[in-house]
Design a protein around this motif. Structure first.
Motif: not given
Length: 426
Positions: A256-277
């Protein structure tokens, strides 16, 4: 050094304001005003400048000159006198003076060959209590320096003290800095927890040790979880929190933490978020559909990422014909980047994709469509005689793979790659 230059420029402007009227009068008397640009002197002495300001300005110039020429001992000697500027109450630049003393002092200590940790502690403590506006940021920087030198317990103590510090009515900026301090304090809790986990795995620990380790987890997780409520790039904090959750087998919360970090639109685009997920999903045997979804988002941000090879491989394994075309586009786009053009694995993927694509009737038109925007510049990027010579010497396998694709990718071009063109007599 830039801060020092800006401050000197501010001093020049402030001290020269009193002479502006007389300068304007004399220029009017002389008729037309000159349009030539004049070089602004670094130091300007005015008639109304006091002796105190003159000596402070001269001292700052000497510090700057010593720092520019890396004469750190000389800069340190001048710096012992410059903090007297903090006693100046005649203008509204006291806060600028405080930051200047802080920045210059730490810069000199950082480069001085004989500086000690005690020297750093003294200047940081002095600047913390010189005013309240920058207290939290100085505490944070102080803790960074302690962490850099391995003093994690001391850094945590400083952050814990700063975390409970309050002054007047809490402003939005103060609240934001407090949250940042809480986050770094929690990161130190994670560090201590991680050390205990390492010793736990190598030794037979008692239940009391496990309880102490769990206490650090609880302390760290409170603020690390809170981070996701504040949009930003929080890579090391998220990774630390997920590692602890996985250690205690809380897979669902970690996901859930990784999904929120990657797909929450309020966060800036971050390639690492998808990498970690993606890495988390792959570790736990997630279905291909989920892996493809994550890599699709990573592809939008970084089409040259090394995971694009895995993305194209997953697409090839699927049963959809459209995915083969997607894989073709992905690998071609990777080869648009210079970092991949000599990578034999990427070219082999391209070869495999085209081989699989050739089972379809309209495969030539599909390849032609993908190459339409590339046909004018791809030959110069990949298929010149220079590339052939280089590939032949460094990687003959790459030469062979590329040569087999020339007529497919560039059917209407005669290229000098792989073999010399035949003469008319031949």
């Amino acid at each position: 050094m830039d801060e020092l230059d800006r401050h000197l420029e501010q001093n020049v402007l402030m001290m020269s304001q009193n002479d502006d009227d007389s300068s304007d009068t004399s220029s009017r008397r002389g008729g037309k005003q000159l349009k030539l640009p004049l070089v602004k002197p670094m130091c300007v002495e005015t008639r109304r400048e006091s002796g105190f300001h003159r000596s402070s300005r001269t001292c700052l110039e000497l510090i700057r000159e010593a720092m520019l020429h890396h004469r750190w001992q000389e800069a340190a000697e001048y710096m012992t006198s410059y903090p007297q500027i903090l006693e100046d109450k005649t203008n509204n630049m006291l806060q600028q003076y405080k930051e200047l003393v802080w920045r210059i002092g730490t810069e000199i200590l950082h480069h001085h060959p004989k500086s000690t940790m005690e020297d750093y502690n003294i200047i940081y403590e002095c600047m913390k209590h010189s005013g309240v506006k920058r207290y939290l940021m100085i505490c944070l920087e102080h803790s960074f320096h302690l962490m850099l030198h391995g003093h994690f317990e001391d850094a945590k103590q400083h952050l814990s003290a700063a975390e409970s510090w309050r002054y007047g009515k809490e402003s939005a900026a103060q609240l934001q800095r407090t949250k940042l301090i809480q986050a770094y304090r929690s990161l130190l809790d994670y560090r201590i927890w991680s050390d205990k986990k390492f010793s736990h795995s190598n030794n037979n620990c008692f239940d009391s040790d496990n309880q102490g380790m769990h206490n650090y987890f609880r302390q760290a997780s409170v603020n690390l979880k809170e981070i996701l409520r504040n949009p930003g790039v929080w890579d090391p904090f998220i990774l630390s929190y997920v590692e602890m959750l996985e250690f205690y087998d809380d897979w669902e919360e970690a996901l859930k933490v990784l999904n929120d970090y990657a797909f929450d639109n309020s966060f800036p685009p971050n390639p690492n978020a998808y990498l970690y997920l993606f890495q988390h999903l792959k570790r736990h045997g997630a279905p291909q559909k989920k892996l493809i979804k994550v890599l699709k988002n990573l592809y939008v941000l970084v089409p040259s990422h090394e995971l694009m090879l895995e993305y194209s491989s997953l697409l090839l394994q699927s049963e959809k014909k459209s995915n083969i075309q997607k894989a073709l586009g992905i690998v071609l786009e990777m080869l648009d980047f210079a970092c991949w053009r000599s990578n034999v694995d990427v070219w082999k993927y391209l070869q495999a994709i085209i081989h699989k694509l050739q089972t379809e009737d309209n495969w030539e038109s599909i390849v032609s469509d993908k190459m339409a925007s590339r046909k004018d510049w791809w030959p110069a990027l990949h298929f010149t005689s220079f590339h052939a010579c280089k590939d032949s010497e460094e990687n003959p396998e790459l030469l062979e793979v590329k040569a087999s694709l020339i007529k497919i990718l560039c059917p209407d071009r005669t290229l000098r790659y792989g073999v010399e063109p035949m003469t008319n007599g031949e």
